[in-house]
Enzyme design. Structure first.
Site, PDB file in Angstrom:
ATOM      1  N   GLY A 144       0.829  -1.195   0.000  1.00  0.00           N
ATOM      2  CA  GLY A 144       0.000   0.000   0.000  1.00  0.00           C
ATOM      3  C   GLY A 144       0.869   1.253   0.000  1.00  0.00           C
ATOM      4  CB  CYS A 145       0.255   4.670  -1.229  1.00  0.00           C
ATOM      5  SG  CYS A 145      -1.421   4.946  -0.608  1.00  0.00           S
TER       6      CYS A 145
END
Length: 313
Positions: free
Chosen positions: A114-115
């Site tokens: 995920g970012c």
């Protein structure tokens, strides 16, 4: 001769960026189903089984369904950009700087990070591994992102409500990124995660504030910065910034794509407190750029092929 990569979910924000990068790649060719076929289960099943690589840019449940379409004897290797498999058995976490490039290169199933976790893990995982930060510490993550990370729905909301300057969310304290932060940093406790969004299309700042003086033994900010610099030495993607106060760190409304990440460690005089900060592009190293980096490694190519890296990386 180029290698085909099927992008399942190419109409979404991440999918569009991946297709753009693949189209400019010297060794890969994106395969995108047209409008009439992209929702046809048999067309998708064929592409998922007959293409050397597939990238899933889908909601979590749809990503799980896509994986189930792949026959056991299929040679297709998958990069999943959703959060469906980031803590799942049988999947390699797609953060080569943390898990090792060889692990990615040999994997058939890779889950893209995920970012927000990319920023957090880039900062914390090496320091916990080195014993400089305790695994049982109650970590807090304060983060702000451009609105593209929320996909088309959030993009449309910002466009429809131009007076909104800041959105804090995740107020249930149970954000889906928390499990991968805990697992892949090797932590005993889940993190306290406070995400937010601002009216910039792309860009992200992830901060981990630390009370170093309350830790035993208490590390210094210089210790942490030095350890990060050693860990990422020679990395073409991750840059550890030198000591010093730049005055401010900025996100720009019209930032250009960037597949790298910059890490900074700031400490106060006396060493009681520190702020660990990662600045990255939520659509770059936080999503599409990471997918291309992983595909490169899986295909035996230089990991930065077709990545968009600013001069500091």
């Amino acid at each position: 001769m180029t290698t085909q990569v099927f992008v399942d979910g190419a109409a979404g924000t991440t999918g569009l960026e991946i297709v753009t990068r693949l189209a400019a790649h010297p060794e890969f060719e994106p395969l995108v189903l047209d409008e009439a076929r992209r929702k046809d289960p048999e067309a998708r099943r064929q592409a998922l089984n007959d293409t050397p690589f597939a990238v899933l840019c889908l909601p979590d449940d749809a990503a799980r369904d896509a994986v189930a379409m792949v026959d056991q004897e299929s040679a297709t290797r998958i990069v999943d950009a959703s959060s469906a498999h980031r803590v799942a058995d049988g999947w390699t976490y797609g953060f080569p700087e943390i898990v090792g490039r060889d692990a990615i290169a040999s994997a058939d199933r890779v889950s893209n990070p995920g970012c927000y976790p990319t920023g957090f893990l880039a900062l914390v995982a090496p320091l916990v591994r080195a014993g400089l930060l305790p695994a049982d510490w109650p970590y807090t993550v304060n983060a702000v992102s451009g609105f593209s990370g929320g996909g088309k729905a959030l993009i449309e909301r910002f466009e429809a409500e131009p007076d909104i300057a800041f959105r804090a969310y995740g107020l249930s304290l149970d954000h889906k990124h928390r499990p991968e932060m805990k697992l892949h940093a090797g932590l005993k406790h889940g993190v306290l995660f406070a995400p937010s969004v601002v009216p910039a299309f792309r860009g992200m700042l992830v901060e981990v504030p630390l009370h170093l003086g309350a830790m035993e033994p208490a590390p210094s900010a210089d210790d942490l910065r030095s350890a990060l610099a050693d860990f990422y030495r020679g990395s073409p993607v991750v840059t550890v910034m030198p000591a010093g106060d730049p005055g401010e760190l900025l996100l720009h409304r019209d930032a250009s794509p960037d597949d790298g990440v910059e890490l900074s460690v700031f400490g106060n005089e006396g060493g009681w407190n520190a702020r660990l900060i990662a600045v990255l592009d939520n659509l770059g190293k936080g999503a599409s750029g990471a997918a291309i980096q992983n595909l490169n490694l899986m295909a035996g190519l230089p990991e930065t092929t077709s990545l968009q890296l600013h001069p500091s990386h």
